[in-house]
Design an enzyme around this catalytic site. Structure first.
Site, PDB file in Angstrom:
ATOM      1  N   ASP A 253       0.596 -11.168   7.306  1.00  0.00           N
ATOM      2  CA  ASP A 253       1.814 -10.847   8.004  1.00  0.00           C
ATOM      3  C   ASP A 253       2.004 -11.085   9.597  1.00  0.00           C
ATOM      4  O   ASP A 253       3.109 -11.195  10.007  1.00  0.00           O
ATOM      5  CB  ASP A 253       2.178  -9.411   7.720  1.00  0.00           C
ATOM      6  CG  ASP A 253       2.397  -9.447   6.223  1.00  0.00           C
ATOM      7  OD1 ASP A 253       3.057 -10.134   5.664  1.00  0.00           O
ATOM      8  OD2 ASP A 253       2.302  -8.315   5.747  1.00  0.00           O
TER       9      ASP A 253
ATOM     10  N   HIS B 214      -6.886  -4.827   6.227  1.00  0.00           N
ATOM     11  CA  HIS B 214      -6.335  -5.200   4.964  1.00  0.00           C
ATOM     12  C   HIS B 214      -7.217  -4.053   4.025  1.00  0.00           C
ATOM     13  O   HIS B 214      -8.522  -4.197   4.210  1.00  0.00           O
ATOM     14  CB  HIS B 214      -6.499  -6.769   4.464  1.00  0.00           C
ATOM     15  CG  HIS B 214      -5.671  -6.971   3.271  1.00  0.00           C
ATOM     16  ND1 HIS B 214      -6.263  -6.772   1.868  1.00  0.00           N
ATOM     17  CD2 HIS B 214      -4.455  -7.442   3.010  1.00  0.00           C
ATOM     18  CE1 HIS B 214      -5.309  -7.272   1.094  1.00  0.00           C
ATOM     19  NE2 HIS B 214      -4.335  -7.398   1.632  1.00  0.00           N
TER      20      HIS B 214
ATOM     21  N   HIS C 292       2.758  -2.234   3.554  1.00  0.00           N
ATOM     22  CA  HIS C 292       2.535  -3.467   2.600  1.00  0.00           C
ATOM     23  C   HIS C 292       3.217  -4.421   3.063  1.00  0.00           C
ATOM     24  O   HIS C 292       3.205  -5.004   4.215  1.00  0.00           O
ATOM     25  CB  HIS C 292       2.984  -2.991   1.254  1.00  0.00           C
ATOM     26  CG  HIS C 292       2.753  -3.467  -0.015  1.00  0.00           C
ATOM     27  ND1 HIS C 292       1.998  -4.782   0.221  1.00  0.00           N
ATOM     28  CD2 HIS C 292       3.183  -3.233  -1.387  1.00  0.00           C
ATOM     29  CE1 HIS C 292       1.851  -5.333  -1.267  1.00  0.00           C
ATOM     30  NE2 HIS C 292       2.608  -4.364  -1.941  1.00  0.00           N
TER      31      HIS C 292
HETATM   32  N1  CMC Z   1      -4.956  -0.630  13.736  1.00  0.00           N
HETATM   33  C1  CMC Z   1      -5.774   0.072  14.029  1.00  0.00           C
HETATM   34  N2  CMC Z   1      -6.949   0.673  13.412  1.00  0.00           N
HETATM   35  C2  CMC Z   1      -6.700   0.413  12.014  1.00  0.00           C
HETATM   36  C3  CMC Z   1      -6.086  -0.489  11.443  1.00  0.00           C
HETATM   37  C4  CMC Z   1      -4.819  -1.138  12.389  1.00  0.00           C
HETATM   38  N3  CMC Z   1      -4.103  -1.884  11.768  1.00  0.00           N
HETATM   39  N4  CMC Z   1      -5.993  -0.706  10.090  1.00  0.00           N
HETATM   40  C5  CMC Z   1      -7.213   0.068  10.011  1.00  0.00           C
HETATM   41  N5  CMC Z   1      -7.579   0.725  10.985  1.00  0.00           N
HETATM   42  C6  CMC Z   1      -8.622   1.726  11.105  1.00  0.00           C
HETATM   43  C7  CMC Z   1      -8.361   3.118  10.598  1.00  0.00           C
HETATM   44  O1  CMC Z   1      -7.828   4.090  11.343  1.00  0.00           O
HETATM   45  C8  CMC Z   1      -9.731   3.478   9.835  1.00  0.00           C
HETATM   46  O2  CMC Z   1     -10.677   3.952  11.135  1.00  0.00           O
HETATM   47  P1  CMC Z   1     -11.688   5.069  11.099  1.00  0.00           P
HETATM   48  O3  CMC Z   1     -12.664   4.705  10.115  1.00  0.00           O
HETATM   49  O4  CMC Z   1     -12.159   5.343  12.334  1.00  0.00           O
HETATM   50  O5  CMC Z   1     -10.867   6.232  10.616  1.00  0.00           O
HETATM   51  C9  CMC Z   1     -10.424   2.176   9.624  1.00  0.00           C
HETATM   52  O6  CMC Z   1      -9.786   0.966  10.256  1.00  0.00           O
HETATM   53  C10 CMC Z   1     -10.193   1.950   7.931  1.00  0.00           C
HETATM   54  O7  CMC Z   1      -8.899   1.952   7.811  1.00  0.00           O
HETATM   55  P2  CMC Z   1      -8.213   2.633   6.322  1.00  0.00           P
HETATM   56  O8  CMC Z   1      -6.960   3.307   6.658  1.00  0.00           O
HETATM   57  O9  CMC Z   1      -9.377   3.185   5.737  1.00  0.00           O
HETATM   58  O10 CMC Z   1      -7.979   1.168   5.742  1.00  0.00           O
HETATM   59  P3  CMC Z   1      -6.951   0.847   4.465  1.00  0.00           P
HETATM   60  O11 CMC Z   1      -7.710   0.027   3.399  1.00  0.00           O
HETATM   61  O12 CMC Z   1      -6.812   2.403   3.786  1.00  0.00           O
HETATM   62  O13 CMC Z   1      -5.727   0.321   4.980  1.00  0.00           O
HETATM   63  C11 CMC Z   1      -4.037  -1.476   5.743  1.00  0.00           C
HETATM   64  C12 CMC Z   1      -5.483  -1.061   4.899  1.00  0.00           C
HETATM   65  C13 CMC Z   1      -3.641  -2.698   5.625  1.00  0.00           C
HETATM   66  C14 CMC Z   1      -3.052  -0.337   4.950  1.00  0.00           C
HETATM   67  C15 CMC Z   1      -4.457  -0.827   7.365  1.00  0.00           C
HETATM   68  O14 CMC Z   1      -5.131  -1.737   7.648  1.00  0.00           O
HETATM   69  C16 CMC Z   1      -2.920  -0.915   8.073  1.00  0.00           C
HETATM   70  O15 CMC Z   1      -2.158  -0.041   8.072  1.00  0.00           O
HETATM   71  N6  CMC Z   1      -2.662  -2.169   8.690  1.00  0.00           N
HETATM   72  C17 CMC Z   1      -1.302  -2.255   9.431  1.00  0.00           C
HETATM   73  C18 CMC Z   1      -0.384  -2.643   8.573  1.00  0.00           C
HETATM   74  C19 CMC Z   1      -0.281  -4.082   8.067  1.00  0.00           C
HETATM   75  O16 CMC Z   1      -0.649  -4.950   8.558  1.00  0.00           O
HETATM   76  N7  CMC Z   1      -0.304  -4.157   6.366  1.00  0.00           N
HETATM   77  C20 CMC Z   1      -0.303  -5.513   5.989  1.00  0.00           C
HETATM   78  C21 CMC Z   1      -1.517  -5.721   5.070  1.00  0.00           C
HETATM   79  S1  CMC Z   1      -1.360  -7.433   4.399  1.00  0.00           S
HETATM   80  C22 CMC Z   1       0.081  -7.683   3.578  1.00  0.00           C
HETATM   81  C23 CMC Z   1      -0.013  -7.088   2.199  1.00  0.00           C
HETATM   82  O17 CMC Z   1      -0.747  -7.372   1.404  1.00  0.00           O
HETATM   83  O18 CMC Z   1       0.899  -6.200   1.776  1.00  0.00           O
END
Ligand code: CMC
Length: 425
Positions: A365, A307, A266
């Site tokens: 971010d 995201h 987050h």
């Molecule tokens: N790098 C590599 N792979 C990723 C990433 C990433 N940053 N984010 C998602 N994926 C992959 C994930 O491994 C999954 O792959 P597969 O379908 O093969 O298993 C797919 O993309 C979908 O990911 P998810 O975990 O289901 O997505 P989510 O909606 O649960 O997570 C997130 C969203 C923001 C937590 C995630 O994208 C992440 O951890 N990003 C990095 C941290 C980040 O930048 N966070 C800030 C978000 S913006 C500010 C805010 O609103 O707080």
């Protein structure tokens, strides 16, 4: 309000269960699942992927189209024509202020910028190297011990005064965290400056000389505050609503939001982006890190990408990227090695099949971290700045929750532990 109905058939139940379906002013319809409890059923949705936890009028996001609206106004227009305090007014009141209302609001915020002098002693209990977010969690919670005259959560005026205090005091507390960490005296707020200028003054000024803010950096700072102001029911805002649902002290509720924001998934992502760029260190190592991010057996993720809601682009990231370019040009640091790594990563994410297929775009971010570093703000303060910007979102949602009939938040569970058994030792 229910203009449609859904019918759910469940094996073992003779009749289909009829569920009301509501339409909002924007966005998908929602199915009211509350009748299920009476039939002995719960819904199951870990991570709240498909669950609307409340009704709200404050902010709307269309993740597929990359749209973010506050009070109906697109974030791009607010970023171009408005400023942070005006957006605070909008989030609190649902309408933009006229000139007179704006002036009054700005002056009210200025009247509340100082924190109780006793708060400064509170800092001495911390190690100088404590993470500033750990101090923020404690200090914001500690505000609950000081402002007893505005704690009636059922009184709209009390809720409003609480919001004024939080908007005004968060930058003061944030800058105090930084000054404490470097052993410099706290800078009192200066009410002749704008909100963003004053924050820079409290961060970088000192009592020996007058601080003159750089207008380009102050504008960029204001944009960072504005772009982080609210984002509907994200993890920290939902935490504040849930904490508030028990009737808890408002400052304590906001402290719970600060805590939830801290994590790298987050608000902690802006700090994690810079840590990651530093760890990569050189353009020659980018491929190695991208391969790690793509490896399903490696938990590493590219920080600042992806995201939960935006599956197109993050509209805040577009504005942030333009601001980033302005700040780097103003400071003449286009050749910074970390920036080169960031630009290459951005290019890979926009072209590589793995990121394209999963719609993993650079998020807000990714760019905010680069701007903050260029301004001279230490990495450990990045999430603190996110927290002070998001405080208006938290307090607006908290206040919205309390301004209509409500219930304590109490999710249920799918229990998979041992069934009832006898204690026979
Ligand atoms: N790098 C590599 N792979 C990723 C990433 C990433 N940053 N984010 C998602 N994926 C992959 C994930 O491994 C999954 O792959 P597969 O379908 O093969 O298993 C797919 O993309 C979908 O990911 P998810 O975990 O289901 O997505 P989510 O909606 O649960 O997570 C997130 C969203 C923001 C937590 C995630 O994208 C992440 O951890 N990003 C990095 C941290 C980040 O930048 N966070 C800030 C978000 S913006 C500010 C805010 O609103 O707080």
């Amino acid at each position: 309000m229910a203009d449609k109905k859904a019918r759910l058939t469940v094996d073992g139940l003779e009749e289909a269960i009829e569920l009301p379906v509501y339409s909002g002013s924007e966005g998908p319809d929602v199915i009211d699942v509350r009748p299920l409890t009476g039939k002995g059923l719960f819904t199951y949705d870990p991570g709240f992927v498909s669950t609307a936890a409340c009704e709200s009028k404050i902010t709307y996001i269309d993740g597929a189209k990359g749209v973010l609206l506050h009070g109906g106004y697109p974030i791009e227009q607010l970023a171009e024509k408005s400023d942070y305090l005006e957006v605070c007014y909008l989030l609190m009141n649902g309408e933009l202020p006229d000139a007179e209302q704006k002036e009054k609001f700005v002056n009210t915020i200025k009247n509340h910028t100082m924190v109780h002098e006793q708060m400064s002693h509170f800092f001495n209990g911390f190690r100088r190297d404590a993470h500033p977010m750990s101090i923020m969690v404690a200090c914001v919670g500690a505000l609950s011990a000081f402002y007893h005259d505005s704690l009636d959560i059922n009184d709209a005026r009390h809720r409003e005064v609480c919001a004024y205090r939080l908007i005004a005091k968060m930058p003061t507390l944030a800058a105090m965290c930084y000054k404490y960490s470097i052993g410099m005296p706290f800078q009192y707020p200066r009410n002749d400056l704008s909100y963003a200028e004053n924050f820079l003054q409290m961060m970088f000024g000192n009592p020996c000389e007058e601080y003159v803010p750089n207008p380009v950096l102050a504008k960029a700072m204001d944009k960072i505050f504005l772009l982080h102001a609210d984002h509907e029911q994200n993890a920290s805002t939902s935490t504040v609503r849930l904490a508030g649902s028990s009737g808890a002290n408002p400052f304590a509720c906001i402290a719970s939001g600060v805590a939830a924001l801290w994590g790298p998934a987050h608000g902690g992502a802006n700090e994690a982006v810079l840590t990651m760029l530093e760890e990569i260190g050189d353009e020659s190592r980018i491929e190695e890190f991208v391969a790690k991010a793509k490896d399903p057996n490696d938990p590493f993720r590219l920080m600042g990408f992806g995201h939960r809601v935006y599956r197109n682009f993050d509209p805040r990231a577009k504005v942030m990227k333009a601001t980033c370019d302005q700040v780097l040009a103003e400071l003449g640091i286009e050749d910074e090695p970390l920036l080169k790594i960031a630009k290459r990563l951005e290019q890979i994410a926009l072209e590589d099949e793995y990121f394209v297929a999963r719609k993993l775009y650079p998020n807000v971010d990714f760019y905010s971290g680069i701007i903050l570093k260029a301004i001279g703000i230490p990495t450990s303060m990045f999430t603190v700045i996110f927290a002070m910007s998001r405080t208006i979102g938290w307090i607006s949602h908290w206040s919205e929750f309390h301004s209509s009939p409500n219930k304590i938040g109490r999710p249920r569970q799918l229990y998979t532990g041992p069934s009832a058994r006898e204690y026979d030792n």
